[in-house]
Design an enzyme around this catalytic site. Structure first.
Site, PDB file in Angstrom:
ATOM      1  N   HIS A 141       0.827  -1.205   0.000  1.00 42.44           N
ATOM      2  CA  HIS A 141       0.000   0.000   0.000  1.00 42.44           C
ATOM      3  C   HIS A 141       0.866   1.260   0.000  1.00 42.44           C
ATOM      4  CE1 HIS A 141      -2.601   2.865   2.492  1.00 42.44           C
ATOM      5  NE2 HIS A 141      -3.284   2.689   1.374  1.00 42.44           N
ATOM      6  N   ARG A 142       0.858   1.989  -1.104  1.00 44.56           N
ATOM      7  CA  ARG A 142       1.734   3.159  -1.303  1.00 44.56           C
ATOM      8  C   ARG A 142       3.205   2.734  -1.232  1.00 44.56           C
ATOM      9  NH1 ARG A 142      -1.352   7.345   2.933  1.00 44.56           N
ATOM     10  NH2 ARG A 142      -3.461   6.564   2.527  1.00 44.56           N
ATOM     11  N   GLU A 146       0.596  -0.792  -4.939  1.00 40.68           N
ATOM     12  CA  GLU A 146      -0.499   0.172  -5.079  1.00 40.68           C
ATOM     13  C   GLU A 146       0.090   1.566  -5.178  1.00 40.68           C
ATOM     14  OE1 GLU A 146      -3.800   2.854  -3.271  1.00 40.68           O
ATOM     15  OE2 GLU A 146      -1.822   2.503  -2.461  1.00 40.68           O
ATOM     16  N   ASP A 184      -0.911   5.910  -5.939  1.00 42.40           N
ATOM     17  CA  ASP A 184      -1.965   6.933  -6.003  1.00 42.40           C
ATOM     18  C   ASP A 184      -1.564   7.955  -7.049  1.00 42.40           C
ATOM     19  OD1 ASP A 184      -3.595   6.085  -3.689  1.00 42.40           O
ATOM     20  OD2 ASP A 184      -1.753   6.510  -2.581  1.00 42.40           O
ATOM     21  N   HIS A 191      -0.448  10.770  -2.681  1.00 44.22           N
ATOM     22  CA  HIS A 191      -1.762  10.406  -2.154  1.00 44.22           C
ATOM     23  C   HIS A 191      -2.683  11.605  -1.956  1.00 44.22           C
ATOM     24  CE1 HIS A 191      -4.734   9.472   1.001  1.00 44.22           C
ATOM     25  NE2 HIS A 191      -4.766   8.280   0.415  1.00 44.22           N
ATOM     26  N   GLU A 242      -4.598   3.809  -8.139  1.00 39.74           N
ATOM     27  CA  GLU A 242      -5.793   4.487  -7.615  1.00 39.74           C
ATOM     28  C   GLU A 242      -5.848   5.897  -8.183  1.00 39.74           C
ATOM     29  OE1 GLU A 242      -6.464   4.872  -3.314  1.00 39.74           O
ATOM     30  OE2 GLU A 242      -8.028   6.317  -3.799  1.00 39.74           O
ATOM     31  N   LYS A 259      -7.015   9.393  -7.812  1.00 42.66           N
ATOM     32  CA  LYS A 259      -7.455  10.174  -6.655  1.00 42.66           C
ATOM     33  C   LYS A 259      -8.419  11.265  -7.110  1.00 42.66           C
ATOM     34  CE  LYS A 259      -6.298   9.380  -3.152  1.00 42.66           C
ATOM     35  NZ  LYS A 259      -6.805   8.345  -2.218  1.00 42.66           N
ATOM     36  N   ASP A 289       0.748  -1.833   4.514  1.00 44.96           N
ATOM     37  CA  ASP A 289       1.936  -0.972   4.611  1.00 44.96           C
ATOM     38  C   ASP A 289       3.173  -1.804   4.946  1.00 44.96           C
ATOM     39  OD1 ASP A 289       0.181   1.169   4.348  1.00 44.96           O
ATOM     40  OD2 ASP A 289       0.009   1.477   6.509  1.00 44.96           O
TER      41      ASP A 289
END
Ligand code: G3P
Length: 247
Positions: free
Chosen positions: A9-10, A36, A38, A51, A111, A113, A231
């Site tokens: 995640h990120r 992942e 953003d 993000h 993703e 945003k 994370d």
């Protein structure tokens, strides 16, 4: 039973500043199955990895991403907020990331945003970059904004999309499916057997965020979720090994 895929995640965002190259490089070395990212748009329409809509939290700058040109935003320090070790990190373009990513043999979740600012044509721009780098097959494009999911599906009905949500509603998989999403990404607290069953019924992969605790990971593995966003991908890989060894 589905083997749950682990998405960083990120990036490995507990170990390096989120959405920066070190976070993705560490995640890639962790044995994670996917990454992942953003994406937001600069003033000159360059898709960049960050993000928040505002640069304040994760850089030494202030103001909105959409008010910076790429030449301006790339000069910000995107690492010192996390640790002085990362003071040379900058915000990277989607293109830069994809040039690195395409040699990684991993899956990707982009993703969009667009839940706060509806960047004009971001769906087409991101699609074009993924297509140029031949990464569409390996990618799920997600958004909290259903209109973005619909736009991506209209551009290419074969591309994998996901509706992201933290809000419970009845018949959520059916609702997401009706709006063109091919999968569902939900906040951890929404996960239960019934949701898993409904997703199976609609043949929709179910992925869960942000799963950092071992007990939550185990619950996702047991329920056969298709993926988790974490994370701490290095820890998730170890817990998954442990879970599989006990089966
Ligand atoms: O895409 C999964 C997860 O990243 C969604 O929440 O707030 O981290 O964008 P957020």
């Amino acid at each position: 039973m589905t083997r749950t895929m682990i998405y960083a995640h990120r990036g490995a965002s507990k170990l390096a500043p989120e959405n920066t190259m070190p976070a993705y490089e560490i995640a890639s070395e962790s044995g994670a199955d996917g990454l992942e990212i953003d994406v937001q748009l600069t003033k000159d329409n360059i898709p960049v990895l960050i993000h928040d809509e505002n640069v304040r939290r994760t850089t030494n700058g202030t103001g909105f991403v959409q008010d910076y040109t790429y030449d301006e935003i790339k000069r910000l320090d995107a690492g010192s907020w996390f640790s002085s070790k990362f003071s040379d990190c900058s915000i990277v373009t989607l293109d830069y990331f994809l040039r690195w990513f395409k040699n990684q043999s991993m899956k990707l979740n982009v993703e969009l945003k667009t839940n706060v600012i509806e960047y004009k044509d971001i769906e087409q721009m991101v699609y074009d970059r993924l297509s140029f780098h031949r990464m569409l097959e390996h990618t799920v494009i997600s958004s909290f904004n259903l209109s973005s999911v619909e736009k991506v599906t209209a551009i290419d009905p074969n591309v994998q999309t996901a509706f992201l949500t933290s809000t419970k509603r009845r018949h959520l998989p059916k609702f997401a499916h009706t709006h063109g999403a091919s999968s569902l990404h939900v906040k951890y607290r929404m996960l239960d057997k019934n949701l898993v069953k409904q997703c199976h019924h609609h043949r929709m992969p179910l992925r869960v965020y942000t799963v950092n605790r071992p007990s939550w990971m185990t619950k996702c593995f047991k329920l056969g979720c298709e993926g988790i966003f974490t994370d701490v991908p290095h820890e998730a890989v170890e817990y998954r090994k442990l879970f599989e060894s006990k089966k």
